[in-house]
Scaffold this motif. Sequence first.
Motif, PDB file in Angstrom:
ATOM      1  N   ASP A 101      -9.179  20.984  20.903  1.00  0.00           N
ATOM      2  CA  ASP A 101      -8.757  21.770  22.060  1.00  0.00           C
ATOM      3  C   ASP A 101      -9.845  22.786  22.399  1.00  0.00           C
ATOM      4  O   ASP A 101     -10.103  23.719  21.645  1.00  0.00           O
ATOM      5  CB  ASP A 101      -7.439  22.490  21.737  1.00  0.00           C
ATOM      6  CG  ASP A 101      -6.858  23.187  22.959  1.00  0.00           C
ATOM      7  OD1 ASP A 101      -7.547  23.224  24.000  1.00  0.00           O
ATOM      8  OD2 ASP A 101      -5.717  23.682  22.876  1.00  0.00           O
TER       9      ASP A 101
ATOM     10  N   PHE B 171      -9.577  20.315  14.330  1.00  0.00           N
ATOM     11  CA  PHE B 171      -9.031  19.311  15.225  1.00  0.00           C
ATOM     12  C   PHE B 171      -7.516  19.211  15.028  1.00  0.00           C
ATOM     13  O   PHE B 171      -6.961  19.766  14.078  1.00  0.00           O
ATOM     14  CB  PHE B 171      -9.670  17.943  14.963  1.00  0.00           C
ATOM     15  CG  PHE B 171     -11.180  17.967  14.944  1.00  0.00           C
ATOM     16  CD1 PHE B 171     -11.900  18.723  15.862  1.00  0.00           C
ATOM     17  CD2 PHE B 171     -11.898  17.234  14.008  1.00  0.00           C
ATOM     18  CE1 PHE B 171     -13.284  18.752  15.850  1.00  0.00           C
ATOM     19  CE2 PHE B 171     -13.276  17.254  13.981  1.00  0.00           C
ATOM     20  CZ  PHE B 171     -13.983  18.017  14.901  1.00  0.00           C
TER      21      PHE B 171
ATOM     22  N   GLN C  61      -9.217  19.380  26.513  1.00  0.00           N
ATOM     23  CA  GLN C  61      -9.039  18.715  25.227  1.00  0.00           C
ATOM     24  C   GLN C  61      -9.905  17.455  25.195  1.00  0.00           C
ATOM     25  O   GLN C  61      -9.973  16.722  26.174  1.00  0.00           O
ATOM     26  CB  GLN C  61      -7.559  18.354  25.006  1.00  0.00           C
ATOM     27  CG  GLN C  61      -6.662  19.568  24.853  1.00  0.00           C
ATOM     28  CD  GLN C  61      -5.237  19.198  24.522  1.00  0.00           C
ATOM     29  OE1 GLN C  61      -4.859  18.030  24.562  1.00  0.00           O
ATOM     30  NE2 GLN C  61      -4.427  20.194  24.177  1.00  0.00           N
ATOM     31  N   LYS C  62     -10.556  17.232  24.050  1.00  0.00           N
ATOM     32  CA  LYS C  62     -11.492  16.117  23.948  1.00  0.00           C
ATOM     33  C   LYS C  62     -11.059  15.158  22.845  1.00  0.00           C
ATOM     34  O   LYS C  62     -10.837  15.558  21.698  1.00  0.00           O
ATOM     35  CB  LYS C  62     -12.909  16.647  23.662  1.00  0.00           C
ATOM     36  CG  LYS C  62     -13.964  15.555  23.511  1.00  0.00           C
ATOM     37  CD  LYS C  62     -14.196  14.847  24.825  1.00  0.00           C
ATOM     38  CE  LYS C  62     -15.269  13.757  24.671  1.00  0.00           C
ATOM     39  NZ  LYS C  62     -15.468  12.993  25.918  1.00  0.00           N
ATOM     40  N   LEU C  63     -10.961  13.860  23.190  1.00  0.00           N
ATOM     41  CA  LEU C  63     -10.601  12.816  22.231  1.00  0.00           C
ATOM     42  C   LEU C  63     -11.766  12.557  21.276  1.00  0.00           C
ATOM     43  O   LEU C  63     -12.907  12.408  21.701  1.00  0.00           O
ATOM     44  CB  LEU C  63     -10.252  11.516  22.972  1.00  0.00           C
ATOM     45  CG  LEU C  63      -9.982  10.282  22.111  1.00  0.00           C
ATOM     46  CD1 LEU C  63      -8.698  10.456  21.292  1.00  0.00           C
ATOM     47  CD2 LEU C  63      -9.894   9.022  22.973  1.00  0.00           C
ATOM     48  N   LEU C  64     -11.470  12.511  19.972  1.00  0.00           N
ATOM     49  CA  LEU C  64     -12.495  12.236  18.961  1.00  0.00           C
ATOM     50  C   LEU C  64     -12.236  10.947  18.203  1.00  0.00           C
ATOM     51  O   LEU C  64     -13.152  10.345  17.650  1.00  0.00           O
ATOM     52  CB  LEU C  64     -12.582  13.404  17.974  1.00  0.00           C
ATOM     53  CG  LEU C  64     -12.962  14.754  18.580  1.00  0.00           C
ATOM     54  CD1 LEU C  64     -12.866  15.853  17.544  1.00  0.00           C
ATOM     55  CD2 LEU C  64     -14.367  14.703  19.164  1.00  0.00           C
TER      56      LEU C  64
ATOM     57  N   LYS D  12      -3.969  16.323  15.593  1.00  0.00           N
ATOM     58  CA  LYS D  12      -3.558  14.936  15.785  1.00  0.00           C
ATOM     59  C   LYS D  12      -2.346  14.890  16.711  1.00  0.00           C
ATOM     60  O   LYS D  12      -1.413  15.687  16.580  1.00  0.00           O
ATOM     61  CB  LYS D  12      -3.217  14.286  14.439  1.00  0.00           C
ATOM     62  CG  LYS D  12      -2.881  12.799  14.528  1.00  0.00           C
ATOM     63  CD  LYS D  12      -2.587  12.203  13.170  1.00  0.00           C
ATOM     64  CE  LYS D  12      -3.862  12.024  12.356  1.00  0.00           C
ATOM     65  NZ  LYS D  12      -3.632  11.232  11.110  1.00  0.00           N
ATOM     66  N   LYS D  13      -2.368  13.942  17.643  1.00  0.00           N
ATOM     67  CA  LYS D  13      -1.230  13.749  18.544  1.00  0.00           C
ATOM     68  C   LYS D  13      -0.259  12.732  17.940  1.00  0.00           C
ATOM     69  O   LYS D  13      -0.554  12.086  16.922  1.00  0.00           O
ATOM     70  CB  LYS D  13      -1.713  13.279  19.922  1.00  0.00           C
ATOM     71  CG  LYS D  13      -2.458  14.364  20.708  1.00  0.00           C
ATOM     72  CD  LYS D  13      -2.704  13.959  22.149  1.00  0.00           C
ATOM     73  CE  LYS D  13      -3.357  15.084  22.933  1.00  0.00           C
ATOM     74  NZ  LYS D  13      -3.584  14.724  24.374  1.00  0.00           N
TER      75      LYS D  13
ATOM     76  N   ARG E 162      -9.387   7.463  18.472  1.00  0.00           N
ATOM     77  CA  ARG E 162      -8.233   6.853  19.134  1.00  0.00           C
ATOM     78  C   ARG E 162      -7.062   6.689  18.164  1.00  0.00           C
ATOM     79  O   ARG E 162      -7.250   6.715  16.943  1.00  0.00           O
ATOM     80  CB  ARG E 162      -8.608   5.492  19.718  1.00  0.00           C
ATOM     81  CG  ARG E 162      -9.666   5.523  20.820  1.00  0.00           C
ATOM     82  CD  ARG E 162      -9.814   4.141  21.444  1.00  0.00           C
ATOM     83  NE  ARG E 162     -10.912   4.090  22.413  1.00  0.00           N
ATOM     84  CZ  ARG E 162     -12.141   3.682  22.130  1.00  0.00           C
ATOM     85  NH1 ARG E 162     -12.435   3.267  20.892  1.00  0.00           N
ATOM     86  NH2 ARG E 162     -13.080   3.662  23.055  1.00  0.00           N
TER      87      ARG E 162
ATOM     88  N   THR F  88     -17.576  10.469  18.597  1.00  0.00           N
ATOM     89  CA  THR F  88     -17.450  10.304  17.144  1.00  0.00           C
ATOM     90  C   THR F  88     -18.796   9.979  16.518  1.00  0.00           C
ATOM     91  O   THR F  88     -19.228  10.621  15.558  1.00  0.00           O
ATOM     92  CB  THR F  88     -16.444   9.178  16.808  1.00  0.00           C
ATOM     93  OG1 THR F  88     -15.338   9.243  17.694  1.00  0.00           O
ATOM     94  CG2 THR F  88     -15.978   9.275  15.373  1.00  0.00           C
TER      95      THR F  88
ATOM     96  N   SER G 190      -3.900   9.738  17.493  1.00  0.00           N
ATOM     97  CA  SER G 190      -5.245  10.060  17.974  1.00  0.00           C
ATOM     98  C   SER G 190      -5.613  11.493  17.585  1.00  0.00           C
ATOM     99  O   SER G 190      -4.746  12.365  17.463  1.00  0.00           O
ATOM    100  CB  SER G 190      -5.336   9.893  19.495  1.00  0.00           C
ATOM    101  OG  SER G 190      -4.383  10.712  20.154  1.00  0.00           O
TER     102      SER G 190
ATOM    103  N   TRP H  31      -7.911  14.972  18.328  1.00  0.00           N
ATOM    104  CA  TRP H  31      -8.477  15.697  19.465  1.00  0.00           C
ATOM    105  C   TRP H  31      -8.981  17.067  19.021  1.00  0.00           C
ATOM    106  O   TRP H  31      -8.655  17.541  17.943  1.00  0.00           O
ATOM    107  CB  TRP H  31      -7.404  15.919  20.548  1.00  0.00           C
ATOM    108  CG  TRP H  31      -6.850  14.663  21.146  1.00  0.00           C
ATOM    109  CD1 TRP H  31      -6.046  13.746  20.532  1.00  0.00           C
ATOM    110  CD2 TRP H  31      -7.065  14.186  22.472  1.00  0.00           C
ATOM    111  NE1 TRP H  31      -5.727  12.715  21.386  1.00  0.00           N
ATOM    112  CE2 TRP H  31      -6.341  12.969  22.599  1.00  0.00           C
ATOM    113  CE3 TRP H  31      -7.768  14.673  23.579  1.00  0.00           C
ATOM    114  CZ2 TRP H  31      -6.319  12.241  23.776  1.00  0.00           C
ATOM    115  CZ3 TRP H  31      -7.749  13.939  24.763  1.00  0.00           C
ATOM    116  CH2 TRP H  31      -7.035  12.737  24.851  1.00  0.00           C
TER     117      TRP H  31
END
Length: 596
Positions: free
Chosen positions: A310, A299, A318-321, A301-302, A323, A332, A306, A308
């Motif tokens: 890819d 994974f 891209q999928k959020l895992l 981190k942005k 917040r 999650t 958050s 994610w």
Amino acid sequence: MNVESIISDWCLAGAQALYGNEIAASHIQIQKTKKDFEGDYTLIVFPFVKLARKSPEAIGKEIGEYLLANVREVSAYNVIKGFLNIALTPEFWADRLNQALATPNYGIAEPNSGKTIMVEYSSPNTNKPLHLGHVRNNLLGNAVSKILKASGKKVYMVNLVNDRGIHICKSMIAWKLFGNGETPESTGKKGDHLVGDYYVRFDKEFRAQVKEMVASGMEEEEAKKKAPILLQAQDLLRKWEAKDVETINLWSTMNGWVYEGFEKTYNDLGITFDRTYYESQTYLLGKELVMKGLEAGVFFKKEDGSVWIDLTDDGLDQKLLLRGDGTSVYMTQDLGTAHQRFDEYTLDEHIYVVGNEQNYHFQVLRLVLKKLGFSWADSITHLSYGMVELPEGKMKSREGTVVDADELVDEMVSTARQMSEELGKLDGLTEQQAIDVNRMVGLGALKYFILKVDPKKTMMFDPKESIDFNGNTGPFIQYTHARIKSLLRKAKDAGTEAPSSINLSLCLSQKEIDLIKMLDLYPEVVSTAADQLSPAIIANYAYDMAKEFNQFYHDSPIIKEDNEEIRQMRLALSQQIALTIKSGMSLLGIEVPEKM
């Protein structure tokens, strides 16, 4: 052994005797004879042409003559091009009926003799009562579990309650702002209904605030993000994850109201679970997996913190895992619960019964778990079912435009009583018997109408159509069972009971043979329904059986038959049909009355 396997063995022996041992079992292809042709089962002879070096018609005739000369159960044959149609003797079918009569739990496999499977269904949010969409989910999950068990699988039936997250926080903040301390006791409402009312109230207030902010000059998208009541709900979620005592207490209280309401609805629908999981107890497991995946570089981190994954190289996005504020999302907790379950149980397969709007979610779930290195990720199956729609359109929980499950059950039972009284179906029953029958018929109508539709299809629910005593409905099948039981009681009163076996030399009519053929298919029907995860296969089999029996009942005397052996045979056949209808309907979670 099923009939197709028996005939395959006969045909293999014949082909090897005629053309040598180079003929393998893989060459044998048996299918039911098409209705337009004479015969019971058909051998496709094209696979033998190369080895036998003869025309398909010649091969078919030679194998047919072999069967006629060597297999006493074969009464005739005919060849149509490359197809050998084989007819079986009445004695063969009489023996198949005797085998069914002698088999306890006919059609049901040895318990726990197959794979170990976990089935998750229901999975409600604690911000609203169960509605018609949940009903389809619960009925599907429960029936699929029963069918898998009947096919020999070891099955764990589980529920995952989504008891945390922004959805329940919306109901909580609305109750804090507008509830004035009311409770299920003070209002006389079921707890899940009360909490659901505040979810609707939240949406109403949210819309009003957004409208006011837009009127003041703010862009609508920005207003939706900055509406005060939404910000309050988000703050409540952060407090919950921080274990704020006041927030946790309110959350526990309101969820407690919901659980009591859910339990009543589950009981009314006959829904059970072996174990219930709670997202509040499992979401941290998912967080741990996400952090491990972050450390391993799976994974990223942005800037806002958050986390994610890819999946663009896999044709996705891209999928959020996790917040930016550290709170988790559905993905999650699904990662965490999947890991927990495969860790706790030795599962061959995990089936999630979830609507088709979540197809992408489960595609991502499997992919993320594979990238985390879990070999069992491929053992995850999503039973994706279509939505339930009404003649007036789709349902929307937040707007309160749903068909409530409790009201639906009450309406179905009430309608069943009204129609049963009009048709005289309750004549001769005590008041308690009538109450029990009405409940069976009302719930049977609801369950059957939903389960007779292939799970993958979107369906239109029409309560009036579902409770008709004619046609492909639950009440029609239930009434057929009650009719047979009444017939058996009358026969017993007249001194005749259904025997445990019949005389093989009896001359069976074609209608009797057709009914025995249908009975003979039941084990295969159960197996196929399990393989395809489709209760509709069982439902429509039960209807076909009931329809064929009613035609037989209309055309053939049973109790009034003069020949005692034929009378007993017909009673035995009728009894086995009743047992099979009851068995099939029970796999759908539907009871059948003894009297009606």
